[in-house]
Design a protein around this motif. Structure first.
Motif, PDB file in Angstrom:
ATOM      1  N   MET A   1      -5.820  -3.815  -7.159  1.00 39.82           N
ATOM      2  CA  MET A   1      -5.730  -2.059  -7.058  1.00 39.82           C
ATOM      3  C   MET A   1      -6.571  -1.963  -8.016  1.00 39.82           C
ATOM      4  O   MET A   1      -7.647  -0.693  -7.896  1.00 39.82           O
ATOM      5  N   LYS A   2      -6.019  -1.702  -9.350  1.00 36.94           N
ATOM      6  CA  LYS A   2      -6.859  -1.058  -9.844  1.00 36.94           C
ATOM      7  C   LYS A   2      -8.225  -1.795 -10.514  1.00 36.94           C
ATOM      8  O   LYS A   2      -8.798  -1.382 -11.032  1.00 36.94           O
TER       9      LYS A   2
ATOM     10  N   ARG B   1      -9.708   9.313  -2.407  1.00 40.07           N
ATOM     11  CA  ARG B   1      -9.884   9.466  -4.139  1.00 40.07           C
ATOM     12  C   ARG B   1      -9.130   9.920  -5.100  1.00 40.07           C
ATOM     13  O   ARG B   1      -9.567   9.454  -6.176  1.00 40.07           O
ATOM     14  N   GLU B   2      -8.670  10.712  -5.023  1.00 40.40           N
ATOM     15  CA  GLU B   2      -7.437  11.333  -5.261  1.00 40.40           C
ATOM     16  C   GLU B   2      -6.141  10.459  -6.134  1.00 40.40           C
ATOM     17  O   GLU B   2      -6.055  10.498  -7.455  1.00 40.40           O
ATOM     18  N   PHE B   3      -5.928   9.385  -5.071  1.00 36.36           N
ATOM     19  CA  PHE B   3      -5.927   8.292  -5.215  1.00 36.36           C
ATOM     20  C   PHE B   3      -5.943   7.387  -6.249  1.00 36.36           C
ATOM     21  O   PHE B   3      -5.687   6.535  -7.424  1.00 36.36           O
ATOM     22  N   LEU B   4      -7.327   7.064  -6.246  1.00 38.02           N
ATOM     23  CA  LEU B   4      -7.640   6.058  -6.649  1.00 38.02           C
ATOM     24  C   LEU B   4      -8.486   6.159  -8.246  1.00 38.02           C
ATOM     25  O   LEU B   4      -8.143   5.310  -9.196  1.00 38.02           O
ATOM     26  N   MET B   5      -8.177   7.947  -8.466  1.00 36.37           N
ATOM     27  CA  MET B   5      -8.667   8.290 -10.009  1.00 36.37           C
ATOM     28  C   MET B   5      -7.183   8.187 -10.395  1.00 36.37           C
ATOM     29  O   MET B   5      -7.140   8.424 -12.075  1.00 36.37           O
ATOM     30  N   TRP B   6      -6.078   8.348  -9.919  1.00 33.81           N
ATOM     31  CA  TRP B   6      -4.563   8.626 -10.620  1.00 33.81           C
ATOM     32  C   TRP B   6      -4.122   7.551 -11.208  1.00 33.81           C
ATOM     33  O   TRP B   6      -4.444   7.065 -11.948  1.00 33.81           O
ATOM     34  N   LEU B   7      -4.786   6.361 -10.008  1.00 35.90           N
ATOM     35  CA  LEU B   7      -4.751   5.242 -10.334  1.00 35.90           C
ATOM     36  C   LEU B   7      -5.247   4.563 -11.251  1.00 35.90           C
ATOM     37  O   LEU B   7      -4.888   3.679 -12.223  1.00 35.90           O
ATOM     38  N   ARG B   8      -6.399   5.131 -11.670  1.00 32.03           N
ATOM     39  CA  ARG B   8      -7.414   4.112 -13.384  1.00 32.03           C
ATOM     40  C   ARG B   8      -6.930   4.932 -14.018  1.00 32.03           C
ATOM     41  O   ARG B   8      -7.252   4.451 -15.441  1.00 32.03           O
ATOM     42  N   GLN B   9      -5.745   5.755 -14.538  1.00 34.38           N
ATOM     43  CA  GLN B   9      -6.139   6.522 -15.387  1.00 34.38           C
ATOM     44  C   GLN B   9      -4.251   6.443 -16.059  1.00 34.38           C
ATOM     45  O   GLN B   9      -4.000   6.575 -16.439  1.00 34.38           O
TER      46      GLN B   9
ATOM     47  N   GLU C   1       1.290  -1.267   0.047  1.00 32.51           N
ATOM     48  CA  GLU C   1      -0.030  -0.296   0.013  1.00 32.51           C
ATOM     49  C   GLU C   1       1.033   1.151   0.363  1.00 32.51           C
ATOM     50  O   GLU C   1       0.823   2.052  -0.348  1.00 32.51           O
ATOM     51  N   LEU C   2       1.981   1.482   0.759  1.00 30.32           N
ATOM     52  CA  LEU C   2       2.810   2.770   1.214  1.00 30.32           C
ATOM     53  C   LEU C   2       3.651   2.465  -0.266  1.00 30.32           C
ATOM     54  O   LEU C   2       3.440   3.949  -0.780  1.00 30.32           O
ATOM     55  N   LEU C   3       4.319   1.362  -1.031  1.00 36.08           N
ATOM     56  CA  LEU C   3       4.991   1.271  -2.138  1.00 36.08           C
ATOM     57  C   LEU C   3       4.593   1.967  -3.603  1.00 36.08           C
ATOM     58  O   LEU C   3       4.421   3.052  -3.965  1.00 36.08           O
ATOM     59  N   LEU C   4       2.678   1.863  -3.576  1.00 33.88           N
ATOM     60  CA  LEU C   4       1.609   2.160  -4.493  1.00 33.88           C
ATOM     61  C   LEU C   4       1.944   3.853  -5.055  1.00 33.88           C
ATOM     62  O   LEU C   4       1.873   4.340  -5.577  1.00 33.88           O
ATOM     63  N   LYS C   5       1.483   4.392  -3.357  1.00 35.68           N
ATOM     64  CA  LYS C   5       1.696   5.689  -3.089  1.00 35.68           C
ATOM     65  C   LYS C   5       2.991   6.397  -3.545  1.00 35.68           C
ATOM     66  O   LYS C   5       3.027   7.383  -4.280  1.00 35.68           O
ATOM     67  N   LYS C   6       3.821   5.546  -3.536  1.00 34.47           N
ATOM     68  CA  LYS C   6       5.131   5.780  -3.859  1.00 34.47           C
ATOM     69  C   LYS C   6       5.358   6.072  -4.946  1.00 34.47           C
ATOM     70  O   LYS C   6       6.005   7.215  -5.772  1.00 34.47           O
ATOM     71  N   VAL C   7       4.840   5.134  -5.524  1.00 32.13           N
ATOM     72  CA  VAL C   7       4.905   4.889  -6.997  1.00 32.13           C
ATOM     73  C   VAL C   7       4.049   6.600  -7.419  1.00 32.13           C
ATOM     74  O   VAL C   7       4.724   7.516  -8.424  1.00 32.13           O
ATOM     75  N   ARG C   8       3.067   6.731  -6.776  1.00 30.26           N
ATOM     76  CA  ARG C   8       1.587   8.580  -7.345  1.00 30.26           C
ATOM     77  C   ARG C   8       3.049   9.530  -7.031  1.00 30.26           C
ATOM     78  O   ARG C   8       3.879  10.508  -8.379  1.00 30.26           O
ATOM     79  N   GLU C   9       4.096   9.755  -5.950  1.00 29.80           N
ATOM     80  CA  GLU C   9       4.945  10.762  -5.826  1.00 29.80           C
ATOM     81  C   GLU C   9       6.106  11.009  -6.276  1.00 29.80           C
ATOM     82  O   GLU C   9       6.473  11.806  -6.116  1.00 29.80           O
TER      83      GLU C   9
END
Length: 254
Positions: free
Chosen positions: A139-140, A174-182, A68-76
């Motif tokens: 997650m996707k 929500r922002e994280f999930l929308m980012w992941l969707r795209q 979970e932490l890793l996936l957020k780090k991928v975004r950031e």
């Protein structure tokens, strides 16, 4: 190696070592600590100690905390670094997500020393890559359900036990999930065949992984050959971080 430390840090280090108390940690985090033996190993150019966060014996639920932490780090971040410990502390390698190239890259400083067809360290990296990729896909695939139900499960560790809790989606969720969707997070894996190689029978593989990560994080080119001076300076850098790491440092506990 201690001569590489700035004078204020060297004084703090001397104070800590003069305590001569194995019960006192130089630095303490949520899941691990740096004790006197670790400091002496860094000073004497010994091996980096092993304190596993995720290993094969961990349950899937426990591993989810870190994924979970890793996936957020991928975004950031442009880079995500995942050190791998092999064969009970015998060797360290580094799994690196490079978002710009779109690849996971595996760095192994003993790559050319293996006169065998299959690199066992890369095989370990492939297993970890599968776990990460499966979690990202899971997650996707669950984004629509999470948005419709307005809830998300999160894994929290308390007293060395994992608790799975259901939360109402926050704005950040929500922002994280929308980012992941795209975003395409299906990054393939390859071995970095130009990885720096270390001399056999030395203990710098763990330090070398930190050195490579630091260089890439700073946007600097990694040299073709490890120098003894670079490894000493990296050990000094790590010591300085532990000595001056805020609330986790031993001085804060007094």
């Amino acid at each position: 190696m201690g001569k590489c430390l700035p004078i204020p840090y060297a004084k703090k280090l001397k104070q800590f070592l003069n305590l001569n108390d194995d019960r006192v940690s130089m630095w303490k985090g949520e899941h691990c600590a740096v004790i006197r033996d670790d400091i002496l190993a860094l000073l004497n150019e010994g091996g980096v100690s092993r304190q596993d966060i995720v290993d094969e014996s961990n349950s899937t639920v426990r591993i989810y905390i870190y994924l979970e932490l890793l996936l957020k780090k991928v975004r950031e971040n442009d880079y995500v670094f995942f050190p791998i410990n092999h064969f009970n502390g015998m060797h360290y390698t580094l799994l690196v997500l490079n978002k710009q190239s779109g690849w996971w890259e595996h760095y192994n400083t003993l790559q050319t020393k293996l006169n065998i067809y299959v690199d066992p360290y890369f095989e370990d990296a492939k297993k970890l890559h599968v776990k990460i990729s499966d979690y990202f896909k899971h997650m996707k695939d669950s984004i629509s359900r999470k948005l419709n139900e307005n809830s998300i499960c999160k894994h929290i560790m308390k007293s060395d036990k994992v608790h799975t809790l259901l939360y109402t989606l926050s704005h950040d969720d929500r922002e994280f999930l929308m980012w992941l969707r795209q975003t395409n997070v299906e990054y393939p894996l390859k071995a970095n065949i130009s990885c720096l190689q270390q001399f056999p029978n030395i203990y710098d593989c763990g330090v070398a992984m930190m050195y490579i990560a630091q260089k890439k994080a700073d946007g600097e080119l990694v040299e073709c050959v490890f120098s003894a001076e670079a490894m000493k300076n990296m050990r000094a850098h790590v010591l300085c971080r532990f000595i001056n790491e805020g609330d986790g440092s031993w001085e804060k506990e007094e």
